[in-house]
Enzyme design. Structure first.
Site, PDB file in Angstrom:
ATOM      1  N   ARG A 119       0.828   6.137  18.795  1.00 27.55           N
ATOM      2  CA  ARG A 119       1.721   7.092  19.474  1.00 27.55           C
ATOM      3  C   ARG A 119       2.412   6.398  20.634  1.00 27.55           C
ATOM      4  O   ARG A 119       1.790   5.653  21.377  1.00 27.55           O
ATOM      5  CB  ARG A 119       0.936   8.297  19.952  1.00 27.55           C
ATOM      6  CG  ARG A 119       0.879   9.320  18.826  1.00 27.55           C
ATOM      7  CD  ARG A 119      -0.138  10.355  19.025  1.00 27.55           C
ATOM      8  NE  ARG A 119       0.003  11.092  20.271  1.00 27.55           N
ATOM      9  CZ  ARG A 119      -0.915  11.951  20.667  1.00 27.55           C
ATOM     10  NH1 ARG A 119      -2.000  12.160  19.968  1.00 27.55           N
ATOM     11  NH2 ARG A 119      -0.752  12.613  21.774  1.00 27.55           N
TER      12      ARG A 119
ATOM     13  N   LYS B 145       3.334  -5.976  12.074  1.00 29.26           N
ATOM     14  CA  LYS B 145       2.570  -6.410  10.895  1.00 29.26           C
ATOM     15  C   LYS B 145       2.987  -7.812  10.430  1.00 29.26           C
ATOM     16  O   LYS B 145       4.151  -8.073  10.151  1.00 29.26           O
ATOM     17  CB  LYS B 145       2.807  -5.392   9.782  1.00 29.26           C
ATOM     18  CG  LYS B 145       2.045  -5.649   8.518  1.00 29.26           C
ATOM     19  CD  LYS B 145       1.901  -4.354   7.751  1.00 29.26           C
ATOM     20  CE  LYS B 145       1.326  -4.547   6.381  1.00 29.26           C
ATOM     21  NZ  LYS B 145       1.016  -3.284   5.724  1.00 29.26           N
TER      22      LYS B 145
ATOM     23  N   ARG C  73       0.846  -1.195   0.000  1.00 28.94           N
ATOM     24  CA  ARG C  73       0.000   0.000   0.000  1.00 28.94           C
ATOM     25  C   ARG C  73       0.880   1.242   0.000  1.00 28.94           C
ATOM     26  O   ARG C  73       2.036   1.202   0.394  1.00 28.94           O
ATOM     27  CB  ARG C  73      -0.911   0.001   1.229  1.00 28.94           C
ATOM     28  CG  ARG C  73      -1.965  -1.076   1.159  1.00 28.94           C
ATOM     29  CD  ARG C  73      -2.861  -1.077   2.391  1.00 28.94           C
ATOM     30  NE  ARG C  73      -3.551   0.190   2.544  1.00 28.94           N
ATOM     31  CZ  ARG C  73      -3.441   0.977   3.620  1.00 28.94           C
ATOM     32  NH1 ARG C  73      -2.683   0.629   4.617  1.00 28.94           N
ATOM     33  NH2 ARG C  73      -4.103   2.102   3.686  1.00 28.94           N
TER      34      ARG C  73
HETATM   35  C1  BTN Z   1       0.304  -3.699   2.337  1.00 32.34           C
HETATM   36  O1  BTN Z   1       1.164  -2.869   2.050  1.00 32.34           O
HETATM   37  O2  BTN Z   1      -0.105  -3.838   3.483  1.00 32.34           O
HETATM   38  C2  BTN Z   1      -0.293  -4.564   1.254  1.00 32.34           C
HETATM   39  C3  BTN Z   1       0.651  -5.647   0.845  1.00 32.34           C
HETATM   40  C4  BTN Z   1       0.102  -6.560  -0.227  1.00 32.34           C
HETATM   41  C5  BTN Z   1       1.164  -7.503  -0.743  1.00 32.34           C
HETATM   42  C6  BTN Z   1       0.591  -8.536  -1.643  1.00 32.34           C
HETATM   43  S1  BTN Z   1       1.738  -9.826  -1.984  1.00 32.34           S
HETATM   44  C7  BTN Z   1       0.660 -10.475  -3.175  1.00 32.34           C
HETATM   45  C8  BTN Z   1       0.062  -9.300  -3.918  1.00 32.34           C
HETATM   46  N1  BTN Z   1       0.916  -8.908  -5.007  1.00 32.34           N
HETATM   47  C9  BTN Z   1       1.472  -7.720  -4.803  1.00 32.34           C
HETATM   48  O3  BTN Z   1       2.283  -7.176  -5.576  1.00 32.34           O
HETATM   49  N2  BTN Z   1       1.034  -7.194  -3.668  1.00 32.34           N
HETATM   50  C10 BTN Z   1       0.101  -8.077  -3.003  1.00 32.34           C
END
Ligand code: BTN
Length: 330
Positions: A328, A190, A125
């Site tokens: 925070r 995460k 993201r």
């Molecule tokens: C995030 O940043 O939280 C979302 C991550 C999503 C990663 C997955 S891996 C499979 C799919 N292909 C990608 O290129 N991204 C998603």
């Protein structure tokens, strides 16, 4: 890109994470010791971690269970199997999301499921990269066409988070929760992220790529540039999660496929109570970043449409449809 037969044979021999001598590997596979060295060097460029034990041979850092179409299909429920038109497993892709986005233009097919062992340009993201070393995590995308347009899939990414938590719970993994909008976390770190990309009309048909990345074993060397706090399943269970990999993929699809197929009918309201049950942020002091804007306050959970509620420091409740939440330090 495909791994060569020899690379796969070397990996299969080393998969038990025991030490295997160059002579043993060479004898069993019928290739020279320098070829073994070269095959492993190429795999290490994809993020595979192994050590060369002096005078003894090669050893992987953790056991390896490569993804197997038959193993995944075997444990699918009848319902999930019927909902999947095509299941693809790739050794190497740039990004499973990008791959299915391209495929969506070229085919009218619905419900294509795609896993990869390695992504050279995994998408996270906010334009971030999703670090995707070979053979140890889950990189999954699903192409699904919705009939009622992008508006009908509001809250889908939050609902997908619920399905991922359910799957982890079904595997007996404890302490997993959700962080808005769609991070799966453990102890505020995460474990998995969801990236949904949609294209089409707001009220006509639209195609959606539902992407999930989940860390089983993320080598520290690979993760050094990740800016968020992260965790992998190996450290959560203090053991080796890789023997679970194929089974986990089936269990995940058993949860996800019906959820996606029924989402236009059910909508997020069907999942909102469960999302709240897994919410790990309620009552926390946090900062919400939205572009260059920054809001301080206390998280008050989500509303019935999945929007984040924040009680501002200076009073007044505001809602967010998007943004990044940062806890925070107290
Ligand atoms: C995030 O940043 O939280 C979302 C991550 C999503 C990663 C997955 S891996 C499979 C799919 N292909 C990608 O290129 N991204 C998603």
């Amino acid at each position: 890109m495909l791994l060569s037969i020899n690379q796969k044979a070397v990996l299969t021999l080393l998969a038990d994470a025991q030490c295997h001598s160059g002579t043993e590997i060479a004898d069993k596979i019928g290739i020279s010791q320098s070829a073994i060295f070269n095959q492993l060097k190429k795999l290490s460029e994809l993020g595979l971690v192994y050590t060369t034990v002096t005078d003894r041979g090669y050893q992987l850092a953790t056991t390896l269970q490569l993804l197997s179409q038959s193993a995944i299909e075997k444990k699918l429920t009848e319902e999930a199997r019927h909902l999947i038109a095509e299941l693809e497993i790739h050794d190497v892709l740039d990004s499973t999301n990008r791959y299915l986005m391209d495929k969506a233009q070229k085919t009218k097919k619905n419900s294509v499921v795609c896993f990869a062992e390695y992504q050279s340009a995994g998408k996270g993201r906010g334009g971030r990269e999703w670090i995707s070393p070979f053979g140890s995590n889950i990189y999954l995308s699903i192409l699904w066409r919705f009939q009622q347009g992008v508006r009908a899939i509001n809250g889908l990414s939050l609902a997908v988070g619920v399905a991922v938590v359910r799957t982890l719970k079904d595997c007996g993994i404890k302490g997993i929760g959700l962080k808005w909008p769609n991070d799966i976390i453990c102890d505020k770190k995460k474990l998995a992220g969801i990236l949904i990309e949609a294209s089409g009309e707001s009220d006509g048909s639209c195609h959606t790529i539902i992407g999930l990345g989940l860390n089983f074993y993320l080598p520290k060397q690979q993760a050094q540039h990740i800016t968020q706090e992260w965790v992998d399943l190996n450290s959560i269970i203090s053991g080796d999660a890789s023997p679970l990999r194929n089974q986990f993929c089936s269990m995940l699809l058993n949860q996800l496929m019906p959820l996606i197929a029924n989402f236009e009918r059910d909508a997020f309201k069907h999942y909102v109570d469960e999302w709240r049950e897994y919410d790990t942020m309620q009552g926390d002091e946090a900062v919400i970043y939205q572009g260059k804007k920054k809001y301080n306050g206390i998280i008050k959970g989500i509303d019935d449409d999945g929007l984040l509620l924040l009680m501002k420091e200076q009073g007044g409740l505001i809602t967010f449809a998007s943004g990044e939440v940062s806890f925070r330090q107290t």
